[in-house]
Design a protein around this motif. Structure first.
Motif, PDB file in Angstrom:
ATOM      1  N   GLY A   1       0.889  -1.316   0.073  1.00 33.09           N
ATOM      2  CA  GLY A   1      -0.411   0.091   0.224  1.00 33.09           C
ATOM      3  C   GLY A   1       1.173   1.010   0.172  1.00 33.09           C
ATOM      4  N   ILE A   2       2.031   1.445   1.167  1.00 34.63           N
ATOM      5  CA  ILE A   2       2.931   2.248   0.719  1.00 34.63           C
ATOM      6  C   ILE A   2       3.532   3.004  -0.623  1.00 34.63           C
ATOM      7  CG2 ILE A   2       4.441   3.159   1.691  1.00 34.63           C
ATOM      8  CD1 ILE A   2       4.140   1.400   4.708  1.00 34.63           C
TER       9      ILE A   2
ATOM     10  N   ILE B   1       2.621   1.805  -3.882  1.00 36.39           N
ATOM     11  CA  ILE B   1       1.105   2.626  -4.483  1.00 36.39           C
ATOM     12  C   ILE B   1       1.024   3.968  -4.732  1.00 36.39           C
ATOM     13  CG2 ILE B   1      -1.451   3.061  -4.702  1.00 36.39           C
ATOM     14  CD1 ILE B   1      -1.199  -0.377  -4.333  1.00 36.39           C
ATOM     15  N   VAL B   2       1.198   4.458  -3.187  1.00 31.76           N
ATOM     16  CA  VAL B   2       1.058   5.738  -2.472  1.00 31.76           C
ATOM     17  C   VAL B   2       2.741   6.418  -3.222  1.00 31.76           C
ATOM     18  CG1 VAL B   2       1.048   7.662  -0.339  1.00 31.76           C
ATOM     19  CG2 VAL B   2      -0.921   5.830  -0.644  1.00 31.76           C
TER      20      VAL B   2
ATOM     21  N   CYS C   1       4.376   5.448  -5.303  1.00 36.90           N
ATOM     22  CA  CYS C   1       4.089   5.985  -6.682  1.00 36.90           C
ATOM     23  C   CYS C   1       3.640   6.539  -7.731  1.00 36.90           C
ATOM     24  CB  CYS C   1       3.537   4.956  -6.969  1.00 36.90           C
ATOM     25  SG  CYS C   1       3.135   4.489  -8.648  1.00 36.90           S
ATOM     26  N   ALA C   2       2.232   7.252  -6.371  1.00 34.95           N
ATOM     27  CA  ALA C   2       1.342   8.188  -7.014  1.00 34.95           C
ATOM     28  C   ALA C   2       2.224   9.714  -6.293  1.00 34.95           C
ATOM     29  CB  ALA C   2      -0.080   8.192  -5.726  1.00 34.95           C
ATOM     30  N   GLY C   3       3.284   9.295  -5.451  1.00 37.42           N
ATOM     31  CA  GLY C   3       3.822  10.486  -5.398  1.00 37.42           C
ATOM     32  C   GLY C   3       5.052  11.251  -6.673  1.00 37.42           C
TER      33      GLY C   3
ATOM     34  N   LEU D   1       4.945  10.069  -9.251  1.00 35.63           N
ATOM     35  CA  LEU D   1       4.203  10.255 -10.558  1.00 35.63           C
ATOM     36  C   LEU D   1       3.391  12.328 -10.254  1.00 35.63           C
ATOM     37  CD1 LEU D   1       1.925   7.837 -11.867  1.00 35.63           C
ATOM     38  CD2 LEU D   1       3.533   8.789 -12.963  1.00 35.63           C
ATOM     39  N   VAL D   2       3.843  12.478  -9.156  1.00 37.17           N
ATOM     40  CA  VAL D   2       3.387  14.358  -9.017  1.00 37.17           C
ATOM     41  C   VAL D   2       4.634  14.863  -9.647  1.00 37.17           C
ATOM     42  CG1 VAL D   2       2.395  15.547  -7.433  1.00 37.17           C
ATOM     43  CG2 VAL D   2       1.252  13.925  -7.881  1.00 37.17           C
TER      44      VAL D   2
ATOM     45  N   ILE E   1       9.226   7.329 -14.809  1.00 38.07           N
ATOM     46  CA  ILE E   1       7.758   6.291 -15.245  1.00 38.07           C
ATOM     47  C   ILE E   1       8.200   5.173 -15.043  1.00 38.07           C
ATOM     48  CG2 ILE E   1       6.991   5.722 -16.987  1.00 38.07           C
ATOM     49  CD1 ILE E   1       6.398   8.735 -17.845  1.00 38.07           C
TER      50      ILE E   1
ATOM     51  N   SER F   1       8.596   3.683 -11.144  1.00 44.80           N
ATOM     52  CA  SER F   1       6.400   4.123 -10.568  1.00 44.80           C
ATOM     53  C   SER F   1       6.070   2.738 -11.200  1.00 44.80           C
ATOM     54  CB  SER F   1       5.769   4.694 -11.017  1.00 44.80           C
ATOM     55  OG  SER F   1       5.751   6.009 -12.060  1.00 44.80           O
ATOM     56  N   ILE F   2       6.410   1.759 -12.351  1.00 46.01           N
ATOM     57  CA  ILE F   2       5.535   0.822 -12.929  1.00 46.01           C
ATOM     58  C   ILE F   2       6.025  -0.505 -12.664  1.00 46.01           C
ATOM     59  CG2 ILE F   2       5.412  -1.061 -15.264  1.00 46.01           C
ATOM     60  CD1 ILE F   2       5.855   1.593 -16.970  1.00 46.01           C
ATOM     61  N   MET F   3       8.240  -1.189 -12.098  1.00 44.93           N
ATOM     62  CA  MET F   3       8.200  -1.775 -10.956  1.00 44.93           C
ATOM     63  C   MET F   3       7.997  -0.950  -9.303  1.00 44.93           C
ATOM     64  SD  MET F   3      12.597  -1.166 -11.747  1.00 44.93           S
ATOM     65  CE  MET F   3      13.432  -1.921 -13.059  1.00 44.93           C
TER      66      MET F   3
ATOM     67  N   LEU G   1       4.219  -1.031  -8.790  1.00 46.10           N
ATOM     68  CA  LEU G   1       3.298  -0.837  -8.665  1.00 46.10           C
ATOM     69  C   LEU G   1       3.831  -2.658  -9.024  1.00 46.10           C
ATOM     70  CD1 LEU G   1       0.990   1.792 -10.258  1.00 46.10           C
ATOM     71  CD2 LEU G   1       1.421   0.985  -7.912  1.00 46.10           C
TER      72      LEU G   1
ATOM     73  N   LEU H   1      -0.666   1.078 -15.387  1.00 42.47           N
ATOM     74  CA  LEU H   1      -0.320   1.592 -13.655  1.00 42.47           C
ATOM     75  C   LEU H   1      -1.091   2.327 -13.009  1.00 42.47           C
ATOM     76  CD1 LEU H   1       2.591   1.786 -13.237  1.00 42.47           C
ATOM     77  CD2 LEU H   1       2.480   4.447 -14.151  1.00 42.47           C
TER      78      LEU H   1
ATOM     79  N   VAL I   1      -4.840  -2.575  -1.351  1.00 38.97           N
ATOM     80  CA  VAL I   1      -4.370  -3.771  -1.988  1.00 38.97           C
ATOM     81  C   VAL I   1      -4.679  -4.307  -2.221  1.00 38.97           C
ATOM     82  CG1 VAL I   1      -1.683  -3.038  -0.712  1.00 38.97           C
ATOM     83  CG2 VAL I   1      -3.293  -4.000   0.277  1.00 38.97           C
TER      84      VAL I   1
END
Lengths: 172, 438
Positions: free
Chosen positions: A26-27, A29-30, A32-34, A36-37, A54, A57-59, A61, B62, B284
């Motif tokens: 979960g962390i 994913i968060v 990854c969002a960071g 991308l920002v 990019i 972030s794919i890695m 996720l 993604l 998740v």
């Protein structure tokens, strides 16, 4: 008795590890969002070249997907078709799920085995991605191998507990 | 063995294994593996992990975990309840206004999250008790939420449309924009039906002059806006960014997820570990479940295509003596039937590669078809025996029996079929907006 305690230690320990990896996913994913920002900000406003964001972030996720697989399985979060539950008798449902869970375990075990081979190959060849950033690929493959392995173990615990240990306890 | 026999065996094996109760991801992966071992060179089995990994290594996919995070963040906060009570204050005066507020809240919530069960539980957990307290029948109340919840996969951001875009190589941005018109159409149809049905249920009270509706003054109406405004702003920013082509869908998803999480932390004060924990675990669980199905379904279609089953079936479909609309009709029937048992992600991955060539040959617009297919799959969400939303509602309101929920949703299934007919007669409802984007 001793065996029972050993088994419980293993099963509960595995559950704890899986939950830990679940929250870690979960962390990721968060995170990854960071990233991308950050990527959008530096590319649009600062006009910096972006080369790693990019791909990284794919890695993250992909890692999050595999690392959380066992955590998801622990609460039977991987959905299946349950229509027959209402149709068959309790005994046949139990038999059916024994087969289904065992097959799931065998399949995941097989993928885990191939994932370890895949990781080993990338590790020993020092394989990198063919992009400008060119990161090593083994860490991502390692996450896949670890995730599929813990998923297999989780299925093993569920098959054993649901179909054998609990039934033995019922008989006692 | 001929390709035809092989294909029948593949389909038959999949059917049996899926009904065994194995999780869908492992079931389709297992069938693929068995056929790899039996009919394909050993090297394919050896690089199996690589095949799975490379399919997931995709910038568009993604978006899925990110939109799930966005939905989970909003869903686990009080934003759903706020959205709902605010709309209720605005629609309080209209007969059946509370029910309409529920439909509208579902569609707006759907615009913040890409999943139907999430929409259902976020709005339903406040909406159903409230509606029943104010004299709505259990049937109508549960039908409204079940059907309203299905809008989650149609109104952008939609996980289903993302995956459809990946499989058919259509622009995610255009698909998202295409979902807006039909989303509004369905929302309106649902609201009109709620109004009619409410009047029928409450004719006696209305004649007596007693109105069950509460009336709010302007202050009460405006009170909730400041808390909702940031969420509405995120929806607008996402749509504008996609419409203008300023950012890729993945970037939009990243920003949307980050912004929603930040707002939930700041506006709703969810910053403790105990607040964040359900958001993380909810994210998740759903994202892993969907991504695993995607990963293993890719393996499944890879095997199918390697063994030439896909090509053979596709060719057979192209050669069928059917007109464009007859073909679309039969594919729709197939999707609805599959929707009885399978979640939308699995249907898209298993069906689209096979029917895509024929759809192209018939000149069917693929953006239009993606939207129609999504509405068809929405029906599966509220239709027994699987109907995911039905069970979500059964979980929220355990005292309402499944039977009543099913009866309550039936008229909405009729409305969805009507909406599909409207979309077939006036495809511009789908295509107008995407046609104007960059």
């Amino acid at each position: 008795m001793h065996m029972r305690r050993l088994w419980n230690g293993f099963a509960r320990g595995l559950e704890r590890v899986n939950a830990l990896m679940g929250y870690l996913s979960g962390i990721l994913i968060v995170l990854c969002a960071g990233i991308l920002v950050f990527e959008v900000v530096v590319r649009y406003w600062l006009a910096w070249p972006t080369d790693w964001e990019i791909e990284f972030s794919i890695m993250l996720l992909v890692a999050a997907t595999f690392l959380s697989a066992a955590f998801t399985q622990a609460t039977r979060g991987h959905v299946g078709i349950e229509v027959l539950d209402a149709v068959l008798s309790r005994r046949w449902n139990r038999r059916r799920y024994l087969v289904a869970d065992t097959l799931s375990m065998v399949f995941c075990g097989f993928v885990a085995w191939k994932a370890w081979a895949f990781f080993h190959e990338a590790w020993s060849d020092g394989r990198t991605s063919n992009t400008a950033w060119a990161p090593s690929l083994w860490p991502a493959y390692l996450m896949m191998a670890v995730g599929m392995t813990t998923l297999t173990l989780q299925l093993f615990v569920q098959v054993s507990e649901d179909h054998f240990i609990r039934r033995a306890e019922e008989r006692e | 063995m001929s390709t035809l026999q092989l294909g029948l065996l593949y389909g038959g094996a999949t059917f049996v294994v899926l009904f065994s109760g194995m999780p869908i991801a492992f079931a389709v992966g297992g069938v693929a593996l068995a056929f790899m071992l039996a009919f394909m060179p050993a090297v394919n089995v050896a690089i199996m992990a690589e095949t799975i990994y490379s399919e997931l290594d995709n910038f568009v996919l993604l978006t899925i975990p990110l939109f799930v995070l966005m939905g989970a963040a909003v869903g686990k906060s009080r934003a759903g309840a706020d959205l709902y009570s605010s709309l209720n204050r605005w629609l309080g005066r209209v007969p059946g206004g509370l029910g309409m507020a529920n439909v509208l809240a579902c569609s707006l919530f759907a615009a913040m999250c890409g999943s139907s069960p999430a929409t259902c539980s976020a709005i339903g957990s406040v909406g159903i008790p409230e509606m029943r307290k104010r004299g709505y029948s259990a049937q109508l109340a549960s039908g409204i939420i079940a059907a309203g919840g299905t809008l989650g996969i149609l109104i952008p951001p939609s996980l289903t449309l993302i995956l459809y875009g990946v499989v058919t190589e259509q622009s995610i941005g255009k698909l998202f924009l295409g979902g807006i018109g039909p989303g509004i159409l369905l929302t309106m149809l649902f609201m009109i039906w709620v109004g009619i049905r409410y009047r029928r249920e409450h004719r006696a009270e209305a004649a007596g002059g007693a109105d069950a509706a509460q009336v709010f003054d302007w202050r009460a109406r405006l009170e909730t806006l400041p808390r909702l405004a940031p969420f509405l702003a995120v929806i607008v920013v996402i749509l504008v960014a996609l419409y203008g082509g300023w950012a890729t869908p993945s970037e939009v998803a990243g920003i949307g997820a980050f912004a929603c999480l930040l707002m939930v932390v700041t506006l709703y004060g969810c910053w403790r570990w105990s607040d964040l924990k359900p958001i993380l675990s909810g994210t998740v669980r759903e994202s892993c479940m969907v991504m695993m199905i995607i990963a293993m379904s890719f393996l499944y279609t890879y095997v199918m295509s390697y063994l030439h089953i896909t090509q053979e079936v596709a060719q057979w479909l192209v050669g069928l003596p059917l007109g464009k609309w007859a073909f679309v009709f039969w594919v729709s029937v197939l999707i609805v039937v599959l929707g009885f048992f399978l979640p939308p992600v699995a249907i898209i991955l298993m069906v689209m590669p096979v029917v895509l060539p024929a759809l192209r040959a018939h000149g069917v617009d693929l953006i239009w078809f993606g939207i129609v297919m999504t509405v068809l799959m929405e029906m599966g969400l509220i239709h027994p025996p699987v109907g995911l939303n039905l069970f979500v509602i059964n979980g929220i309101a355990p005292d309402i029996g499944l039977r009543e929920i099913v009866w309550g949703t039936l008229p909405f299934i009729g409305l969805m079929i009507a909406a599909i007919l409207v979309l077939a007669l006036a495809p511009e409802i789908v295509l107008w907006l995407p046609g104007r984007s960059h």
